[in-house]
Design a protein around this motif. Structure first.
Motif: not given
Lengths: 570, 257
Positions: A1-2, A16-19, A113-114, A538-539
């Motif tokens: 993911m970019s 909204t990023d789980h991290k 992500d979640m 995007g991990n």
């Protein structure tokens, strides 16, 4: 993911990023823990030296709360209720479940992500609103809740502050429910290919079971809290019987309600909540022990089975809080049996963790010290629960300081130590830097000493028959000979505070200046260590596939002492 | 000698205190034994399997269904034996089976913020009627003095007298919030719930004065809600009852005769 170009507000605040959400939860809950700790430090001054002006802080509060610098009983009750609420609902539960779960669970299942990133964001901000309402209640004319964190009616209905507490709880419960749904869907549906249920790390299993408990336990208490709210603001009588006389005045309540009903609804959440606090900690300890003993975790299936057994049994033990509440004494036998039965899966979990050390090659890193200390310290907490679960001995020990000692050994000496271990363990993943080991060891030993010195004297006070929630223990003659133990406890609570200074310094110093480390500094096997530190948006750079179980440490076929779950078979 | 007395346990002063003390000794004995044997084993493992250069951990994968369950099952069996053969009967004796009326001393305990109101029925053995609208500063329990049964009732604050060696049946009632009747020397504790009349029995075995302290948070005066239980010989108790009996109301008795 970019990498998207996003504004600061969207990247770090309404993310909204789980991290990012996980770290937001972490900073909020660690702050709540510190504030809740300050509450109790002020209370511990009053307990050790009843009637003496509070040093330094005494003049800061309004004259109504601390006349002449001395804590008033109302203020004591407010701090007591808010200490419990802050520690349990704003501190430990969001730290173990929401913070660790949010960061680590998607990584460990190999998800970008979640499942529902927006719901995740709403969950966090709902939690923040709950925290702010509770904080604001200190500055309202009514003040905060003053009927204990359990808010038993009728007391909670005739003292002020209950309404705002319920409003805050509704936001906090909503936050937990949204989080629980997200965790279940992510953990079950977003697993990387090859990551079967039997290959999930114990941490993921623990978070899934915790989510299921939250989903089933919170709605009843939320419904019950709405009824309590109606009693407070609309003068219904869900929990009020007829004919009450409050301080000489007849209460206008229509009556027909039953105060014990609230206790059932509250503890139907309240006891499973203990497992909401405990299971994430067990998951963390399992990860740290497997990683640092460099061998596969002992009894994977037994551990998963125990977690699932706890999920079921935790819903049929609640009334052991009510043995002497006035509910039918014939009910107590049933709950005594289920209560002792639920000790079995807990014993199995601890046994597996201990057996995991056998044959290992144990590295004494800071996270490992915290994880190892969890075993005996949580053991004290669990074992001292036996005389409370046995109805006969509970008659004497119920509502005494012994109970306080018991659950603080469970939650602080056990669970909080595990969560500290988790912070040291995953810090390199979050920030790409490591926390300082020697400061970590100072923090560890100081905390161990502080915790035991603070909470062990409570067992003695409780055996001496001293009740909990006493503003002035010396008002009762039978408490006078044991007062010295309150002084001991308070002194060690001060030491416990001092022991947190190296941690706070270490955390912020390492955040910016800590030693830079590789993506997998602990040589761990699970997927959370197979992505960059910190993971980008995007991990994982490409979808991961899993080829083996979670704890392939020291396999004879490999030269290294570990094989990552996603390493292709050679 | 009960070691627990060194850790704060006060002397026992009721018939069932011995049962509860036995349970405390048993469970604490088990706790200490399990904790120390477990800790020694844990310490051994940590020391024996510490990281040594050149040594590799054993790759032993056990699903552990059987071995890990042994300690848990042993615990379960011992606990079930404890529950079935000891806990359920003793709990039944203390909390379920109430003494029959007759040869017992009956007392009403009416808790309020933040005092214990004690009501004895007097020689007629009948408690006078109480009514909420009669509650006042001088009549805290709202006793209806027009009720004949109320005329000989003894109402006191914060002082509960009981005769030695005789079973007392105590009716626990609350006028406002939840309180808790707790006397550490008797080893007894019972929540007092408004709207309910909860019975409790005790047979004192020791003469003396003990604290009767509220054990359930009941408001700002909770820690000050402390009364006394005075255990006397039956003779002293009878004499005390006579002394406390309300003076016969001269006017009403004159009218009757």
């Amino acid at each position: 993911m970019s990498e998207h170009k996003t504004s600061f507000l969207k990247k770090y605040v309404f993310s909204t990023d789980h991290k990012v959400i996980a770290l937001q939860y972490m900073f909020t809950s660690l702050s709540a823990l510190l504030i809740g700790f300050f509450f109790v430090l002020i209370m511990r001054w009053e307990l050790a030296f009843p009637g003496h002006p509070i040093p330094l802080l005494g003049r800061l509060f309004s004259a109504r709360l601390t006349p002449n610098g001395v804590m008033s009983p109302e203020f004591y009750n407010m701090l007591g209720a808010m200490h419990g609420t802050a520690m349990i609902f704003l501190g430990i539960a969001p730290l173990g479940f929401a913070a660790f779960g949010n960061y680590v669970l998607p990584l460990q299942v190999g998800a970008p992500d979640m499942a529902f990133p927006k719901i995740n964001m709403i969950s966090y901000w709902s939690f923040v609103v709950g925290c702010l309402i509770l904080a604001a209640s200190f500055f309202l004319p009514s003040g905060p809740l003053q009927s204990g964190w359990t808010a038993y009616p009728p007391l909670s209905e005739i003292t002020r502050g209950t309404t705002f507490w319920i409003l805050a709880m509704v936001f906090i419960i909503t936050s937990s429910l949204l989080g629980a749904i997200n965790f279940i869907v992510t953990g079950l549906n977003m697993r990387a290919s090859g990551l079967t249920l039997g290959r999930l790390p114990i941490f993921v299993w623990a978070q899934l079971v915790t989510s299921a408990i939250i989903l089933l336990a919170f709605p009843p208490v939320e419904g019950g809290a709405i009824l309590l709210l109606m009693d407070c603001v609309a003068h219904t009588s869900f929990y009020l019987p007829q004919g009450l006389t409050i301080l000489g005045h007849a209460s206008g309540a229509a009556g027909g309600g039953q105060p014990i009903l609230w206790q059932h609804l509250f503890w139907f959440l309240g006891h499973p909540e203990v497992y909401v606090l405990l299971l994430p900690a067990i998951g963390i300890v399992a990860e740290i022990i497997a990683n640092n003993s460099r061998k596969p975790l002992y009894g994977y299936k037994a551990m998963v089975g125990s977690l699932l057994t706890i999920l079921i049994l935790s819903f049929v033990v609640w009334a052991h809080h009510l043995y002497i509440s006035g509910m039918s004494p014939f009910l107590s036998d049933f709950f005594a049996i289920t209560t002792l039965a639920i000790s079995v899966p807990s014993v199995i979990l601890l046994t597996c963790l201990v057996f995991s050390l056998q044959g290992g090659s144990i590295r004494f890193t800071t996270p490992m010290l915290f994880a190892l200390s969890f075993l005996p310290l949580f053991g004290i907490g669990g074992l001292t629960g036996i005389p409370l679960g046995v109805t006969v001995t509970d008659i004497y020990l119920h509502d005494t300081y012994y109970v306080i000692g018991h659950f603080h050994y469970v939650v602080v000496a056990g669970i909080l130590m595990a969560l500290f271990g988790g912070i040291y363990f995953w810090f390199p993943k979050w920030f790409g830097r490591k926390m300082n080991e020697s400061l970590g060891k100072w923090h560890f030993w100081g905390t161990v000493i502080g915790i035991n010195g603070t909470f062990f004297p409570m067992f003695i006070l409780g055996l001496a028959g001293q009740s909990r929630r006493l503003w002035n223990p010396l008002a009762q003659a039978h408490n006078v000979p044991w007062q010295k133990w309150h002084v001991v406890s308070s002194v060690f609570a001060g030491i416990l505070l001092l022991a947190q200074i190296p941690f706070i310094y270490n955390f912020f110093h390492s955040l910016f200046k800590g030693e830079r480390v590789s993506d997998n500094p602990w040589e761990a096997t699970t997927l959370d260590w197979a992505c960059p530190s910190p993971p980008p948006h995007g991990n994982f750079s490409s979808p991961v596939s899993v080829y083996r179980g979670p704890y392939e440490y020291s396999p004879p076929s490999h030269r290294d002492s570990w094989v990552s779950q996603n390493a292709e078979a050679s | 000698m009960n070691l627990l007395h060194l850790f704060g346990l006060p002397p026992a002063a009721s018939t069932y205190a011995a049962d509860i003390d036995f349970g405390l000794r048993l469970t604490f004995g088990a706790i200490v034994f399990v904790f120390f044997s477990w800790s020694v084993y844990l310490a051994y493992l940590v020391f024996r399997y510490r990281n040594k250069p050149g040594e590799r951990a054993e790759y032993e994968k056990s699903e552990g269904i059987s071995k890990a369950m042994i300690p848990g099952l042993v615990v379960l069996v011992l606990e079930m034996i404890l529950i079935i053969f000891w806990e359920i009967p003793v709990w039944g004796k203390i909390k379920e089976e109430m003494p029959k009326m007759g040869d017992v001393v009956e007392v009403n305990v009416l808790a309020q913020q933040f005092a214990w109101n004690i009501q004895y029925p007097g020689p007629d053995g009948k408690f006078g009627r109480r009514e909420q609208k009669l509650v006042s500063f001088s009549n805290p329990i709202g006793l209806d003095y027009n009720d004949p049964a109320a005329k000989d009732d003894i109402v006191l604050a914060n002082e509960l007298h009981l005769p030695l060696g005789k079973t007392a049946l105590i009716h626990l009632m609350s006028m406002d919030v939840i309180h808790d009747f707790a006397v550490p020397e008797f080893r007894i504790k019972q929540d007092i719930v408004p709207g309910m009349d909860i019975p409790l029995w005790v047979k004192p075995t020791k003469i003396g004065t003990f604290d009767l302290a509220c054990a359930q948070l009941c408001g700002f005066g909770h820690s000050l809600m402390v009364g006394h239980v005075v255990v006397q010989t039956p003779e002293d108790f009878a004499a005390w009852l006579k002394k406390e009996a309300p003076a016969p109301q001269a006017a009403s008795s004159a009218n009757n005769f």
